[in-house]
Design an enzyme around this catalytic site. Structure first.
Site, PDB file in Angstrom:
ATOM      1  CG  HIS A  11      81.802   7.365  39.317  1.00  0.00           C
ATOM      2  ND1 HIS A  11      81.172   6.261  40.040  1.00  0.00           N
ATOM      3  CD2 HIS A  11      82.390   8.285  40.374  1.00  0.00           C
ATOM      4  CE1 HIS A  11      81.314   6.576  41.402  1.00  0.00           C
ATOM      5  NE2 HIS A  11      81.931   7.573  41.518  1.00  0.00           N
ATOM      6  CG  ASP A  26      79.754   2.922  42.223  1.00  0.00           C
ATOM      7  OD1 ASP A  26      79.594   3.738  41.396  1.00  0.00           O
ATOM      8  OD2 ASP A  26      78.847   1.997  42.605  1.00  0.00           O
TER       9      ASP A  26
END
Length: 444
Positions: A415, A419
Site C-alpha cells: 500500500h 492504492d
C-alpha cells in the site's frame, strides 16, 4: 598443494555469509564439484561445491559463524594430478535460458549476473529472501540475519552484547533481547513544523510453553530464512489484499481438448498457471506500478523488465525462481520456462541467479486444492498474485443458473506503492484476459 576455500559472494548486495553446516569433515576425501558446506545468507541458502579433488585438511570457520565474502573458510590438500582453480576468482554468469523460449531481447543489467559468483558456483537449495532496511546505528560485528531482525524490531544494535566470535551480534542475541521484554529503541525523527505522535511500542510475543511430551525441533537454515523473510515482509510492507472470481470455463474446455496434444508437440505440459503467467505479464505492461519496488530512501522504482517469480513448493521448502523478460514469451515459451525451473528446483540444481531479480510473483496453491488464499509479498516486489483451485460451481449468467469452472484469484499489494484503484484495475485486467482468451487472441 593446499587450495584455500573462501566465502563466496551470493548476490551483488551480499557482503557476508553464515556457515549453515559442514557437509564434509576434516580428513574427508572430496571430489571436484562435490558439495562441501551449506552457506546461508539473507538472499539464499546454497551448497558450495569443491573446486578441486583432494582431502579436506582444515575447517577454518565453524557452524553458525558469519564471515565476510572472500575470507578463507577451509583448506583442501589436492590429490595428485588435480588442477586447482583459484577459489577467490569471480565470474559473471547469468542463468541459462533453455533453448526455444527466449523470444525477445537479451536481459539488461538486472537480468545479467547478479553479483560476482565464486569460481565454485554454489547450488541453490533454499528460499530467496530480500534485503531489509538496516538499523541506523550498529555496534561491532553483526550477522546479516541479526541485522535484519534488528531492523524489523527497530532495535539499536549498540544495546546488544554479542555472543559470537569477537563479540559478533547473532540472531540468538536479538531473540534473547526481545525475550527479556526490552522495548525497541525509538527512531530518530527529523524536526517538523507539526508535532508527530510517537508510534506505540510493539510488545514482544509471549514465550512459548510446552509440555514434556511435546517435540521441539530446530528448523533447518532454509526454513529459518523463509520465516525471517515473511516476518520482515509483513513489517516492512503495509499489506492490502483484493480478490476476484474468474470464470475459467473457456480455458478449462481448451485444456481438456488440447493439453495432451500440446505436451506431445512441445515436450512440456500446459496448465492454468501458464495462462495466468501470460495474463499477468501483459497486464503489468498497462499497470507499471505493480512492477515496482519501494526503496529505503522512500522512492519508487518502476522496473522496465518484467521478471516473474514463480513459487515452487518443495517437500520442506519454498523457492521462487524467476522467468526473465516473461512479456517477450508466448505460451510455449512460458510453459518451457516453468518446466525447466521446476525440474531444476526439485533436483536442487537452481543457481543463485535463478532466484534473484523478480519484479512480481505468481503463486499457485490451487494445485494443492486450496479455494481462497492471500499470500505475503515477496520483497521487494509491489505485489503477489495468488490463484486457487478451479472448481465447478453453479453461477448466475444472464438470470440463468449454469455450471461453470470458477477460480478465486487474489492480489496482495504494497500500500506504500499503490492504492486500491490501481490494484483493482490490474486484477480485473488479469481476470478479463483469462476469461476472454482464445487461440486467436493469444497475445491479447
Amino acid at each position: 598443494m593446499a587450495t584455500k576455500i573462501t566465502m563466496p559472494q551470493l548476490g551483488e548486495s551480499v557482503s557476508e555469509g553464515t556457515i549453515g553446516r559442514w557437509l564434509k569433515q576434516e580428513g574427508d576425501i572430496v571430489k571436484r564439484d562435490e558439495s562441501l558446506v551449506e552457506i546461508v545468507t539473507d538472499k539464499v541458502t546454497a551448497e558450495l561445491p569443491s573446486p578441486v579433488s583432494g582431502r579436506l585438511v582444515k575447517i577454518l570457520v565453524g557452524d553458525d559463524q558469519t564471515v565476510k565474502v572472500g575470507v578463507d573458510i577451509a583448506e583442501i590438500e589436492e590429490s595428485g594430478g588435480a588442477t586447482a582453480s583459484a577459489p577467490s576468482a569471480t565470474a559473471s554468469a547469468a542463468p541459462a535460458v533453455p533453448s526455444g523460449y527466449q523470444a525477445g531481447p537479451a536481459n539488461g543489467a538486472s537480468g545479467a549476473a547478479n553479483g560476482a559468483l565464486a569460481s565454485a558456483t554454489p547450488r541453490m537449495s533454499g528460499a530467496a529472501t530480500a534485503t531489509a532496511p538496516r538499523p541506523s546505528e550498529t555496534s561491532g560485528k553483526v550477522s546479516p540475519l541479526a541485522r535484519n531482525m534488528a531492523a524489523e524490531h527497530n532495535i539499536d544494535l549498540s544495546l546488544i552484547q554479542g555472543s559470537g566470535e569477537s563479540g559478533r551480534v547473532r540472531k540468538e542475541d536479538i531473540m534473547a533481547y526481545l525475550a527479556r521484554g526490552a522495548q525497541a529503541a525509538a527512531p530518530t525523527i527529523a524536526p517538523s513544523a507539526a508535532p508527530v505522535a510517537p508510534a506505540p511500542a510493539i510488545a514482544p510475543a509471549p514465550p512459548v510453553t510446552f509440555a514434556g511430551e511435546d517435540e521441539v525441533l530446530t528448523p533447518p537454515p532454509a526454513r529459518r530464512a523463509i520465516a525471517e523473510h515473511m516476518v520482515r515482509s509483513k513489517r516492512v510492507s503495509p499489506h492490502a489484499t483484493t480478490l476476484v472470481e474468474v470464470d475459467m470455463t473457456n480455458l478449462a474446455r481448451w485444456l481438456e481438448r488440447h493439453k495432451d496434444e500440446f505436451k506431445r508437440r512441445e515436450g512440456v505440459g500446459v496448465s492454468y498457471q501458464t495462462f495466468a503467467i501470460k495474463a499477468v505479464a501483459e497486464a503489468l505492461k498497462d499497470q507499471p506500478y505493480l512492477n515496482a519496488s519501494w526503496t529505503e530512501d522512500n522512492k519508487i522504482v518502476l522496473r522496465k523488465q518484467i521478471n516473474l517469480g514463480v513459487s515452487v513448493a518443495l517437500e520442506n521448502n519454498l523457492v521462487v525462481p524467476v522467468i526473465r523478460n516473461v512479456d517477450t514469451l508466448n505460451l510455449v515459451g512460458i510453459a518451457r520456462a516453468v518446466a525447466d525451473l521446476v525440474a531444476r528446483a526439485r533436483a536442487n540444481r537452481l543457481m543463485p541467479a535463478d532466484v534473484q531479480g523478480a519484479t512480481f510473483t505468481v503463486n499457485n496453491p490451487g494445485v494443492f486444492g486450496t479455494l481462497m488464499s492471500m499470500a505475503i509479498i515477496n520483497q521487494p516486489n509491489a505485489g503477489i498474485l495468488t490463484m486457487d483451485a478451479v472448481v465447478k460451481r453453479p453461477v448466475v449468467i444472464v438470470d440463468a443458473i449454469a455450471i461453470r469452472h470458477m477460480m478465486y484469484m487474489s492480489l496482495s499489494f504494497d500500500h506504500r506503492i499503490l492504492d486500491g484503484l490501481i490494484a483493482a484495475r490490474f486484477l480485473v485486467d488479469v481476470k478479463r484476459r483469462l476469461e476472454t482468451w482464445t487461440p486467436d487472441n493469444e497475445g491479447w
